[in-house]
Design a protein around this motif. Structure first.
Motif, mmCIF file in Angstrom:
data_model
loop_
_atom_site.group_PDB
_atom_site.id
_atom_site.type_symbol
_atom_site.label_atom_id
_atom_site.label_comp_id
_atom_site.label_asym_id
_atom_site.label_seq_id
_atom_site.Cartn_x
_atom_site.Cartn_y
_atom_site.Cartn_z
ATOM 1 N N GLY A 75 1.000 0.183 6.293
ATOM 2 C CA GLY A 75 -0.322 0.940 6.063
ATOM 3 C C GLY A 75 -1.610 -0.168 6.598
ATOM 4 O O GLY A 75 -2.412 0.211 7.333
ATOM 5 N N PRO A 76 -1.613 -1.338 6.010
ATOM 6 C CA PRO A 76 -3.029 -2.101 6.400
ATOM 7 C C PRO A 76 -2.985 -2.296 7.732
ATOM 8 O O PRO A 76 -3.985 -2.759 8.669
ATOM 9 N N GLY B 234 -1.481 -9.923 -3.185
ATOM 10 C CA GLY B 234 -2.227 -8.718 -2.365
ATOM 11 C C GLY B 234 -3.703 -8.270 -3.074
ATOM 12 O O GLY B 234 -3.875 -8.204 -4.412
ATOM 13 N N GLU B 235 -4.531 -7.910 -2.068
ATOM 14 C CA GLU B 235 -5.820 -7.681 -2.492
ATOM 15 C C GLU B 235 -5.913 -6.138 -2.236
ATOM 16 O O GLU B 235 -5.328 -5.498 -1.413
ATOM 17 N N PRO B 236 -7.033 -5.558 -3.275
ATOM 18 C CA PRO B 236 -7.082 -4.144 -3.059
ATOM 19 C C PRO B 236 -7.820 -3.926 -1.644
ATOM 20 O O PRO B 236 -8.466 -4.701 -1.111
ATOM 21 N N PHE B 237 -7.422 -2.745 -0.783
ATOM 22 C CA PHE B 237 -8.180 -2.635 0.585
ATOM 23 C C PHE B 237 -9.402 -2.640 0.310
ATOM 24 O O PHE B 237 -10.495 -3.024 1.279
ATOM 25 N N LEU C 32 -11.587 5.310 6.178
ATOM 26 C CA LEU C 32 -11.880 4.704 7.514
ATOM 27 C C LEU C 32 -12.576 5.676 8.591
ATOM 28 O O LEU C 32 -13.327 5.112 9.247
ATOM 29 N N ASP D 206 -3.702 -7.508 2.308
ATOM 30 C CA ASP D 206 -2.912 -6.462 1.548
ATOM 31 C C ASP D 206 -1.467 -7.033 0.918
ATOM 32 O O ASP D 206 -1.530 -6.528 -0.269
ATOM 33 N N PHE E 222 -2.707 4.821 1.233
ATOM 34 C CA PHE E 222 -2.912 4.706 2.667
ATOM 35 C C PHE E 222 -3.579 6.128 3.009
ATOM 36 O O PHE E 222 -4.589 6.050 3.810
ATOM 37 N N VAL F 153 -1.702 -0.342 10.198
ATOM 38 C CA VAL F 153 -2.447 0.613 10.900
ATOM 39 C C VAL F 153 -3.840 0.922 10.672
ATOM 40 O O VAL F 153 -4.553 1.181 11.726
ATOM 41 N N LEU F 154 -4.374 0.688 9.514
ATOM 42 C CA LEU F 154 -5.727 0.638 9.317
ATOM 43 C C LEU F 154 -6.782 -0.386 10.205
ATOM 44 O O LEU F 154 -7.463 0.169 10.880
ATOM 45 N N ALA G 191 -0.921 3.475 16.955
ATOM 46 C CA ALA G 191 -0.557 2.557 15.996
ATOM 47 C C ALA G 191 0.453 2.943 15.108
ATOM 48 O O ALA G 191 1.392 2.016 14.770
ATOM 49 N N VAL G 192 0.279 4.097 14.696
ATOM 50 C CA VAL G 192 1.431 4.482 13.651
ATOM 51 C C VAL G 192 2.855 4.794 14.061
ATOM 52 O O VAL G 192 3.823 4.355 13.627
ATOM 53 N N MET H 77 -5.661 -8.086 7.937
ATOM 54 C CA MET H 77 -5.702 -6.908 6.822
ATOM 55 C C MET H 77 -4.408 -6.859 6.012
ATOM 56 O O MET H 77 -4.105 -6.682 5.187
ATOM 57 N N MET I 260 0.882 -1.133 -0.116
ATOM 58 C CA MET I 260 0.123 -0.037 -0.116
ATOM 59 C C MET I 260 0.903 1.328 -0.074
ATOM 60 O O MET I 260 1.439 1.516 0.994
ATOM 61 N N VAL J 280 -10.888 -6.008 0.964
ATOM 62 C CA VAL J 280 -10.789 -6.431 2.296
ATOM 63 C C VAL J 280 -11.592 -5.586 3.317
ATOM 64 O O VAL J 280 -12.354 -6.376 4.107
#
Lengths: 475, 475
Positions: free
Chosen positions: B86-87, A50-53, A13, B358, A6, B89-90, A96-97, B354, A1, A56
């Motif tokens: 990214g995923p 990987g899948e698009p968010f 989100l 991702d 992001f 953190v989301l 988280a970040v 996630m 991502m 998901v």
């Protein structure tokens, strides 16, 4: 991502999160799914690519959201509430970040020192002397485990090196029959075994009987058992009863026994002056646990242990391998890994600090006062309805009640009637209640603790209890 | 904070978070603050009245940001990395607001079942048979503690009730001298004491010597000590060495000893077929820990224990008080509180799920392959420079090296020289390295593990090591 993706997904989100928070009452509090539904609706293997968010997130909405129990719903009156308040969620987003791992001061000066600062604030607010130093763990179970390990360290010289064999005699831990199961789990984990636990009988209001405690300790001393610690509770899980901590402290002091106070639920409300008398004597404890993630509007998880003997806790757990030795550690700077089992520590103080600043002291007190008022109000409704009985005092924000049943009904039938009533209320989707057992009887708990719970929610809970009990039993 | 305010602040935070993630290289990896700076810059008391979030956030930027150690910086090559992808953190943003407390299936069917699904995916990816059931804890320290508690439960009938006294004889735990300190902490916590730990000597490549292990176990058996468990490591903390797990498993199987494998760092990379031989024999273990928050691009905290005997783990810890009894629990549905000390459980599987979706399997493998390649490349640079020596093999993504020092320099001086070199590199703010000691000597570790670390970062680390070592010693 990539970063642009992001940013886009995170904004989307936030809109979902904000809308969810605003509209949480649209969801049933307890989801209408059966065991296995989630598992069956998801792929059995991770995707190769990987899948698009968006994909998901679509699965999140389709499969997971309908299977959430909405702890944020203001009609959540089960167990003890936990509030994902705005500032708490913002704090978690940052945590988280930033992904701080505060094992050492050096690996996060910010998280290490903010923990000290925010727990200093909290300690002052709940009126504890500065002899208490604080440390954050994930849950009250861990706080209590660490407290009892510190008690073991103090009472059994050499336990760190030689284990429990160093005690030379059996050890005992004391708590009321209404203490939380985390005391039992600590006794199991620490190697004492459940036999070491003395469940002291409670009085008619579910409070530990101090005379029975003193007698149990003295009987153990007489037969060569070493009393290790007493765990008293301010705000028991079933009824929020308050053990007579001052009397218990007296007994512990006279016998040199560690006093741990479990105030996981109620402790934070000590910041309200008019209920402060309920905490009488807790300042004499050796350790106290209180959980901001219960009644202080911070999301899971953050539990605080205040301890008068942080040196003992450190002696029990500090262990610094070569790869973690730092100049700062040698210079006496606090390294959080020294005060516990876990080496890894999230930046849990950030959400707590943001909540305290956002609400302010008067803001927090106002929420507590409203919850205390709503609980007394609810109790008065129960007391005024002859079909129900209120089975415990209401010192804080939980009301315990049950239907009386018809004359001549068996105890088992009345229990079943109450369980059916609770299940009917929960099936409404508007309110979630949980239960306990007191003196062997099934009891419904109404626990007020979410910062968004208002009078209309507890009125609705009472209306449902009244109306659904009038439906007649399907038994 | 009302919903509209929350929405506004959360969007602003997302912009800050996204920009931070993009521009993290603008910050020094290790902050330039002294102990006490953060504490001194913050108010000593909580505010009486709530403050605007802008004020709180301004303090965050002014005081806390300059005191962060940037675990997200791609130049973070210390310890083992942890990636806030990214995923990931989301997933944490959602987990924060949903605030699931998955103690019971009923209190979060989504979190309970997603944990099962996502750990099923992970188990398949790392090639473990389906006899292994997974459970999420916060940290590897807790996973290992639970594993050793399960070993105790199996080896000592009655320990749950009677404690360690039920063993009747001393117990012993075995690990290599390079095992992680979490094994020591578990031995202390569980009441065995550090004396119960047998630190088995390692070979020249820092791997446990199986013959020494067998001899130690047999010597204990001969003198009436009960061997409880062996903790072998795949990817030790100092050098990422790999204990000969297959030979260790053979020894354990022959003697009925629980085998726990600590693969906290390296375990997730077993999804790369070409390194799978390094995991030979781990499928014979009784329990295995691996940490997605280390090398699987998920923010702190999420540690996974795979166990062949979840029934034993449950027997060690399950304890269901009346207030937590549910119909689903009685119907055999899994309640996460039964598999551990902690009652409260965050929705940790969400970020893991996630991330796996991702990245996809090939996406994760690609990152691992690049890290493995960069580490081998770095090792080749070290090997080609006569001033340096590489002091351990590089099976995964960590390179251990040191300056040789001048002929005739004392060992202490060479150690000091290396420590000075590391400190100089870290003072650059571009790269963060940590150290260990091997055979008593100070050794610099270069640990590659952040998903954003590229060739240019490890090149820069090498250039700094070369250039700063040429500066001459200030000793």
């Amino acid at each position: 991502m990539d970063p642009a993706e992001f940013r886009r997904h995170a904004h989307a989100l936030v809109d979902w999160i904000a809308t969810y928070s605003e509209q949480v009452e649209r969801y049933p509090v307890v989801p209408r799914v059966a065991p296995g539904d989630v598992r069956a609706a998801l792929p059995a293997h991770a995707p190769a690519l990987g899948e698009p968010f968006e994909t998901v997130f679509a699965d999140f909405e389709r499969v997971l959201v309908p299977a959430l129990t909405h702890w944020n719903h203001p009609g959540f009156l089960a167990y003890f509430a936990s509030s994902a308040s705005g500032p708490g969620v913002l704090g978690e987003m940052l945590a988280a970040v930033l992904n701080q791992q505060a094992m050492l001061w050096k690996t996060s000066p910010a998280a290490t020192e903010l923990e000290e600062v925010s727990l200093g604030w909290l300690r002052q607010l709940v009126g504890l002397p500065d002899a208490f130093e604080g440390v954050i763990y994930d849950t009250a179970s861990m706080s209590t485990l660490h407290a009892l390990a510190a008690a073991r360290e103090r009472a059994v010289p050499g336990v760190r090196a030689h284990g429990l064999a160093a005690a030379g005699r059996p050890l005992a831990i004391y708590c009321s029959e209404h203490a939380h199961s985390s005391v039992d789990k600590a006794a199991m984990t620490l190697g004492f075994g459940l036999d070491s636990l003395r469940k002291i009988p409670a009085d008619a209001e579910y409070r530990m009987r101090p005379a029975a405690l003193a007698a149990a300790i003295d009987a153990d001393l007489a037969r060569g058992v070493q009393p290790l610690a007493v765990a008293a509770t301010i705000g028991t899980t079933s009824t929020t009863s308050v053990d007579p901590v001052n009397a218990v402290a007296e007994i512990c002091a006279a016998r040199g026994v560690w006093l741990h106070v479990d105030a996981a639920y109620a402790g934070v409300a000590a910041m309200v002056p008019e209920v402060r008398p309920l905490y009488d004597g807790w300042e004499r404890a050796d350790s106290i646990v209180l959980n901001p993630h219960k009644w202080l509007f911070t999301p899971m998880d953050v539990s605080v242990l205040f301890c008068r003997h942080m040196d003992v806790l450190r002696a029990a757990f500090s262990l610094v391998p070569d790869f973690l030795k730092t100049a700062e550690g040698e210079a006496g700077v606090r390294n959080l890994m020294d005060t516990g089992i876990q080496l890894g520590r999230r930046f849990r103080s950030l959400k707590l600090w943001m909540v305290m600043r956002d609400f302010g002291v008067e803001g927090m007190r106002a929420v507590y006062r409203e919850h205390l008022r709503l609980a007394r109000l609810f109790a008065s409704w129960v007391d005024a309805d002859a079909r129900f009985e209120r089975v415990a005092p209401v010192p804080f924000s939980v009301v315990c009640l049950r239907l009386r049943g018809a004359p001549g009904q068996s105890a088992a039938d009345v229990d079943a009637l109450n369980e059916q009533l609770m299940d009917r209320v929960n099936a409404s989707g508007e309110i979630y209640l949980s239960h306990t057992r007191l003196d062997g009887r099934f009891v419904i708990r109404v626990a007020i603790g979410h910062y968004r719970t208002e009078r209309r929610h507890v009125e609705r809970a009472w209306a449902l209890l009244q109306n659904l009990s009038a439906l007649g039993s399907g038994l």
